[in-house]
Write a protein that holds these residues in place. Structure first.
Motif, PDB file in Angstrom:
ATOM      1  N   THR A   1      -8.152  12.681  12.051  1.00  0.00           N
ATOM      2  CA  THR A   1      -9.059  12.526  10.923  1.00  0.00           C
ATOM      3  C   THR A   1      -8.436  11.750   9.769  1.00  0.00           C
ATOM      4  O   THR A   1      -9.139  11.316   8.872  1.00  0.00           O
ATOM      5  N   ASN A   2      -7.103  11.621   9.771  1.00  0.00           N
ATOM      6  CA  ASN A   2      -6.482  10.768   8.751  1.00  0.00           C
ATOM      7  C   ASN A   2      -6.569   9.333   9.269  1.00  0.00           C
ATOM      8  O   ASN A   2      -6.068   9.033  10.350  1.00  0.00           O
ATOM      9  N   PRO A   3      -7.217   8.442   8.513  1.00  0.00           N
ATOM     10  CA  PRO A   3      -7.483   7.108   9.053  1.00  0.00           C
ATOM     11  C   PRO A   3      -6.253   6.226   9.193  1.00  0.00           C
ATOM     12  O   PRO A   3      -6.308   5.222   9.878  1.00  0.00           O
ATOM     13  N   HIS A   4      -5.150   6.551   8.524  1.00  0.00           N
ATOM     14  CA  HIS A   4      -4.003   5.638   8.603  1.00  0.00           C
ATOM     15  C   HIS A   4      -2.691   6.301   8.992  1.00  0.00           C
ATOM     16  O   HIS A   4      -1.690   5.629   9.141  1.00  0.00           O
TER      17      HIS A   4
ATOM     18  N   ASP B   1       9.145  -3.425 -12.838  1.00  0.00           N
ATOM     19  CA  ASP B   1       9.508  -4.803 -12.449  1.00  0.00           C
ATOM     20  C   ASP B   1      10.013  -4.936 -11.007  1.00  0.00           C
ATOM     21  O   ASP B   1      10.312  -6.038 -10.574  1.00  0.00           O
ATOM     22  N   GLN B   2      10.117  -3.825 -10.284  1.00  0.00           N
ATOM     23  CA  GLN B   2      10.527  -3.932  -8.869  1.00  0.00           C
ATOM     24  C   GLN B   2       9.324  -4.352  -8.021  1.00  0.00           C
ATOM     25  O   GLN B   2       8.167  -4.181  -8.422  1.00  0.00           O
ATOM     26  N   THR B   3       9.618  -4.869  -6.811  1.00  0.00           N
ATOM     27  CA  THR B   3       8.540  -5.131  -5.858  1.00  0.00           C
ATOM     28  C   THR B   3       8.645  -4.095  -4.749  1.00  0.00           C
ATOM     29  O   THR B   3       9.725  -3.876  -4.198  1.00  0.00           O
ATOM     30  N   VAL B   4       7.534  -3.390  -4.487  1.00  0.00           N
ATOM     31  CA  VAL B   4       7.560  -2.376  -3.423  1.00  0.00           C
ATOM     32  C   VAL B   4       6.487  -2.698  -2.393  1.00  0.00           C
ATOM     33  O   VAL B   4       5.407  -3.203  -2.731  1.00  0.00           O
ATOM     34  N   GLU B   5       6.789  -2.385  -1.131  1.00  0.00           N
ATOM     35  CA  GLU B   5       5.777  -2.584  -0.092  1.00  0.00           C
ATOM     36  C   GLU B   5       4.878  -1.344  -0.071  1.00  0.00           C
ATOM     37  O   GLU B   5       5.363  -0.208  -0.057  1.00  0.00           O
ATOM     38  N   VAL B   6       3.572  -1.577  -0.069  1.00  0.00           N
ATOM     39  CA  VAL B   6       2.604  -0.474  -0.153  1.00  0.00           C
ATOM     40  C   VAL B   6       1.713  -0.482   1.080  1.00  0.00           C
ATOM     41  O   VAL B   6       1.242  -1.540   1.496  1.00  0.00           O
ATOM     42  N   MET B   7       1.507   0.704   1.654  1.00  0.00           N
ATOM     43  CA  MET B   7       0.469   0.782   2.679  1.00  0.00           C
ATOM     44  C   MET B   7      -0.816   1.268   2.017  1.00  0.00           C
ATOM     45  O   MET B   7      -0.812   2.314   1.341  1.00  0.00           O
TER      46      MET B   7
ATOM     47  N   GLY C   1      -4.727   0.873   5.715  1.00  0.00           N
ATOM     48  CA  GLY C   1      -3.826   0.625   6.848  1.00  0.00           C
ATOM     49  C   GLY C   1      -3.119  -0.715   6.737  1.00  0.00           C
ATOM     50  O   GLY C   1      -2.200  -0.977   7.497  1.00  0.00           O
ATOM     51  N   SER C   2      -3.527  -1.569   5.758  1.00  0.00           N
ATOM     52  CA  SER C   2      -2.817  -2.846   5.627  1.00  0.00           C
ATOM     53  C   SER C   2      -1.610  -2.670   4.699  1.00  0.00           C
ATOM     54  O   SER C   2      -1.535  -1.708   3.922  1.00  0.00           O
TER      55      SER C   2
ATOM     56  N   PRO D   1      -2.323  -9.379   2.109  1.00  0.00           N
ATOM     57  CA  PRO D   1      -2.189  -8.160   2.926  1.00  0.00           C
ATOM     58  C   PRO D   1      -2.137  -8.481   4.416  1.00  0.00           C
ATOM     59  O   PRO D   1      -2.818  -9.403   4.875  1.00  0.00           O
ATOM     60  N   THR D   2      -1.323  -7.713   5.158  1.00  0.00           N
ATOM     61  CA  THR D   2      -1.374  -7.817   6.621  1.00  0.00           C
ATOM     62  C   THR D   2      -2.649  -7.093   7.037  1.00  0.00           C
ATOM     63  O   THR D   2      -2.987  -6.051   6.482  1.00  0.00           O
ATOM     64  N   VAL D   3      -3.346  -7.613   7.982  1.00  0.00           N
ATOM     65  CA  VAL D   3      -4.614  -6.977   8.374  1.00  0.00           C
ATOM     66  C   VAL D   3      -4.335  -5.974   9.487  1.00  0.00           C
ATOM     67  O   VAL D   3      -3.610  -6.284  10.430  1.00  0.00           O
ATOM     68  N   PRO D   4      -4.869  -4.716   9.367  1.00  0.00           N
ATOM     69  CA  PRO D   4      -4.627  -3.742  10.429  1.00  0.00           C
ATOM     70  C   PRO D   4      -5.259  -4.194  11.743  1.00  0.00           C
ATOM     71  O   PRO D   4      -6.194  -5.001  11.734  1.00  0.00           O
ATOM     72  N   SER D   5      -4.752  -3.680  12.841  1.00  0.00           N
ATOM     73  CA  SER D   5      -5.227  -4.132  14.149  1.00  0.00           C
ATOM     74  C   SER D   5      -6.687  -3.740  14.365  1.00  0.00           C
ATOM     75  O   SER D   5      -7.174  -2.768  13.779  1.00  0.00           O
TER      76      SER D   5
END
Ligand code: SAM
Ligand code: SF4
Length: 465
Positions: free
Chosen positions: A148-151, A383-389, A421-422, A444-448
């Protein structure tokens, strides 16, 4: 199929408690769907109502009986009722006495027998129990999980608990500790990856004591192997117990890029005397040594914890030890609880109980101090860059919400609307004590397509409450 039979094969499930309980419900739902049931969003439409309960704190039993009383008015509609989870295990047959319209009472150690219990329910039996499996070596492995959790795909790797902390009901309600084989865990991880999920969370009351019953693979080895599964970008795990937390877990995080920069290591108290009374089996210094390993890692591993205040006998000095531990570790988040006496646990018989107003005051001091610590910790991300889902679409301020590898919430502005999910890089422009704000700086990377298909399926199978 006659209308009545269709109605009897519909179900509604209500879930309380921790992530383990929520994931148990995903597996129970999967089992029901496989047995030909269909899930409904409204309890009024359900032939079978299931209530997955939790008894970790507070007056859980009273709350359950109160809720069952509300079900009573629905008994004339031909509905059947099942009580699952920790309160079911704890109260057992007493539930039938106080709520005679309930037909099935089962603890989590018996869920693998659900198909057989459902068949008996359909045959009209009214006193079905699944309460005698707490000494089993079997785990509830199923290919049928309604995710039920989509990602984020959850995987239970170890069930039950043998630690018997003096305040805790879990060993009595979830039974003895038993690990799944790593072959079955890895097969599930691969299935999840093929569905399009890129994030996995391994679950257990004490994941660190995981030991493959056949290959003897350790938790750190399993963790690294899950991190190597093709398509998986993030692996999380909860909960760690300091007693069994080994340095090779930190080494695995350093070595395997997909393992997230986050360790949840509940300390419960900063006082060695209180830890002894809690039967936690470690001292303050032992705990701080594990923290030192984690801080010495090459990666910036975020630390979070659970803390109980007002345990019987906790003095002002003991509580002060907890506050100084908070300052020494510098957690990014804590879950603070007032001690709550639980049935069947040794702590319920301990003297020197702490008055409620003292517990309330200590919890407030704890949370206020922690907020200051977080203000400083989160401030470092400016000021940092973080990768986010990405987890959610735009809120009322037009911000998209997601999480960093450290499990921190990041709200950010973006020209496009990246789907859940991206992954996207975000530059942090504002900091708060429990969230970060920023601007997207990458595409954004696109989810499959497989994940999009799974999300569409989730939209049809209602999310468990
Ligand atoms: N197995 C995990 C561990 O050992 O840290 C935690 C399991 S428990 C579901 C989650 C948290 O609930 C515990 O870490 C503890 O802080 C809290 N908890 C458990 N029993 C409690 C009690 N009787 N009163 C207050 N908090 C409690
Ligand atoms: Fe409860 Fe302790 Fe087991 Fe955690 S380790 S589930 S707190 S008995």
């Amino acid at each position: 199929m006659p209308v009545e039979e269709t109605y009897l094969k519909t179900f509604y499930i209500e879930t309380f408690g921790c992530q383990m309980n929520a994931h148990d419900s995903e597996k129970v739902v999967g089992t029901l769907l496989r047995e030909g049931y269909s899930q409904v969003v409204d309890e009024a439409d359900a032939g079978l109502i299931l209530y997955n309960t939790c008894s970790i704190r507070d007056k859980a039993e009273q709350k359950v009986f109160h809720r069952l009383n509300e079900y009573k008015r629905m008994q004339g509609e031909g509905k059947k009722f099942a009580v699952l989870g920790c309160v079911a295990q704890q109260e057992g047959n007493k539930i039938f006495e106080r709520a005679p319209y309930v037909s099935l009472v089962a603890g989590s150690a018996s869920y693998r027998n659900l198909p057989e219990m459902l068949a008996r329910l359909e045959a009209g039996e009214t006193r079905i129990t699944g309460l005698d499996d707490r000494q089993t070596d079997e785990t509830f492995d199923t290919e049928f999980t309604a995710r039920t959790n989509p990602h984020r795909g959850y995987i239970t790797i170890i069930e039950g608990c043998d630690k018997f902390c003096s305040y805790c009901v879990v060993p009595y309600t979830r039974g003895k500790e038993r690990s799944r084989t790593s072959a079955s865990v890895l097969a599930e991880a691969q299935r999840i990856a093929q569905m399009g999920f890129t994030e996995i969370q391994l679950l257990g009351q004490n994941v660190n004591s995981y030991l493959d019953p056949s290959s003897k693979r350790s938790f750190a080895e399993l963790l690294a192997a899950v991190g190597e599964v093709n398509g998986i970008k993030r692996v999380r795990f909860t909960t760690s117990h300091p007693r069994d937390f080994t340095k090779d877990i930190v080494d695995a995080i350093d070595a395997v890029p997909t393992l997230c920069d986050h360790v949840h290591l509940p300390v419960q108290s900063g006082s060695t005397d209180v830890l002894r009374a809690m039967q936690r089996d470690y001292t303050r210094d032992w705990y701080l040594e594990r923290i030192a390993w984690t801080k010495a890692a090459r990666r910036d591993i975020s630390l979070t914890s659970d803390i109980i205040v007002g345990f019987p006998g906790e003095t002002d000095r003991d509580f002060e030890d907890t506050i100084t531990l908070l300052e020494t570790v510098g957690y990014d988040a804590i879950y603070g609880f007032k001690y709550s006496p639980r049935p069947n646990t040794p702590a319920i018989h301990m003297h020197d109980s702490i008055p409620e107003d003292v517990k309330v005051a200590r919890l407030a001091i704890l949370n206020a101090r922690q907020r200051e610590i977080q203000r400083e910790n989160y401030g470092r991300h400016l000021d940092q860059t973080v990768e986010v889902m990405v987890e959610h679409g735009a809120n009322s301020r037009g911000q998209i919400t997601g999480r960093s590898t450290q499990n921190k919430t990041v709200n950010f502005m973006c020209d496009s609307t990246p789907p859940p999910g991206s992954y996207i890089d975000v530059r942090i422009t504002q900091v708060f004590p429990s969230s970060l704000v920023g601007e997207a700086i990458s595409v954004p990377t696109v989810p499959s397509p497989a994940l999009a298909a799974q999300q569409a399926l989730n939209a049809r199978v209602p999310v468990v409450h």
